[in-house]
Design an enzyme around this catalytic site. Structure first.
Site, PDB file in Angstrom:
ATOM      1  N   SER A 169      10.329   3.014   1.553  1.00 51.89           N
ATOM      2  CA  SER A 169      10.366   2.086   0.501  1.00 51.89           C
ATOM      3  C   SER A 169      11.980   1.053   0.470  1.00 51.89           C
ATOM      4  O   SER A 169      12.730   1.854   0.699  1.00 51.89           O
ATOM      5  CB  SER A 169       9.761   2.478  -0.316  1.00 51.89           C
ATOM      6  OG  SER A 169      10.814   3.753  -1.700  1.00 51.89           O
ATOM      7  N   HIS A 175      10.701  -2.434   1.793  1.00 53.55           N
ATOM      8  CA  HIS A 175      10.384  -3.522   0.941  1.00 53.55           C
ATOM      9  C   HIS A 175      11.710  -3.979   0.442  1.00 53.55           C
ATOM     10  O   HIS A 175      12.424  -3.072  -0.105  1.00 53.55           O
ATOM     11  CB  HIS A 175       9.209  -2.651  -0.254  1.00 53.55           C
ATOM     12  CG  HIS A 175       8.026  -2.320   0.174  1.00 53.55           C
ATOM     13  ND1 HIS A 175       7.697  -0.965   0.130  1.00 53.55           N
ATOM     14  CD2 HIS A 175       7.414  -2.812   1.196  1.00 53.55           C
ATOM     15  CE1 HIS A 175       6.432  -1.560   0.671  1.00 53.55           C
ATOM     16  NE2 HIS A 175       6.696  -1.881   1.464  1.00 53.55           N
ATOM     17  N   ASP A 193       1.534   1.350   1.724  1.00 52.68           N
ATOM     18  CA  ASP A 193       1.951   0.590   3.012  1.00 52.68           C
ATOM     19  C   ASP A 193       2.317   1.633   3.738  1.00 52.68           C
ATOM     20  O   ASP A 193       3.312   2.134   4.042  1.00 52.68           O
ATOM     21  CB  ASP A 193       3.227  -0.537   2.267  1.00 52.68           C
ATOM     22  CG  ASP A 193       3.740  -1.471   3.450  1.00 52.68           C
ATOM     23  OD1 ASP A 193       2.525  -1.702   4.474  1.00 52.68           O
ATOM     24  OD2 ASP A 193       4.961  -2.074   2.877  1.00 52.68           O
TER      25      ASP A 193
END
Length: 155
Positions: free
Chosen positions: A25, A52, A143
């Site tokens: 992340s 991300h 994810d």
């Protein structure tokens, strides 16, 4: 005296032992630093980090990781051939896949509400076969979980 050997047209991807996809992340800096802090400089592996990323801010991940490792860090470019003993970072506003040891980038759909860049990359990584490894270091959503299964199923 013998003539020098002719350069080979063999792609550098043939020298790669493992293609290691690393999902994290945006808040995964500490986990990435810990991973690369202890990683030897020469492993024969290429590490492809997929995060991300906010489209509104410039990532400083390359500079931050460079404090922890001597492994060369590259920002992925479209149709870039992967090379061993490097770290490749995904760029903002792009979707990234791999095919035959080559990185391909496409524009992210700005209207897409939920993005899964780690799953997208891992699914393409699964097609690389037995030399593919997928690692998810941090995150709050799912994810990466589907892509991990695809890499595992590919052996």
């Amino acid at each position: 005296m013998d003539a020098p050997a002719a350069p080979t047209n063999e792609p550098a991807t043939a020298d790669i032992k493992l293609i290691v996809g690393v999902g994290a992340s945006a808040g995964g800096l500490e986990a990435l630093e810990r991973l690369f802090d202890s990683m030897p400089e020469k492993t024969g592996c290429v590490f492809v980090v997929v995060q991300h990323l906010s489209p509104d801010f410039k990532s400083m991940l390359d500079q931050l990781l460079a404090r922890r490792t001597k492994i060369p860090i590259l920002l992925a470019q479209d149709q870039m051939q992967l090379r061993p003993d490097t770290i490749v970072l995904n760029p903002p506003k792009k979707q990234m896949i791999i095919s035959g040891g080559t990185v391909y980038l496409t524009e992210k759909d700005p209207t897409e509400l939920v993005s899964h860049p780690i799953d997208v990359f891992f699914r393409s990584l699964a097609q690389e076969g037995a030399r593919a490894v997928a690692i998810v270091l941090s995150g709050t959503g799912s994810d990466g979980s589907c892509g991990l299964r695809d890499v595992h199923a590919a052996g």
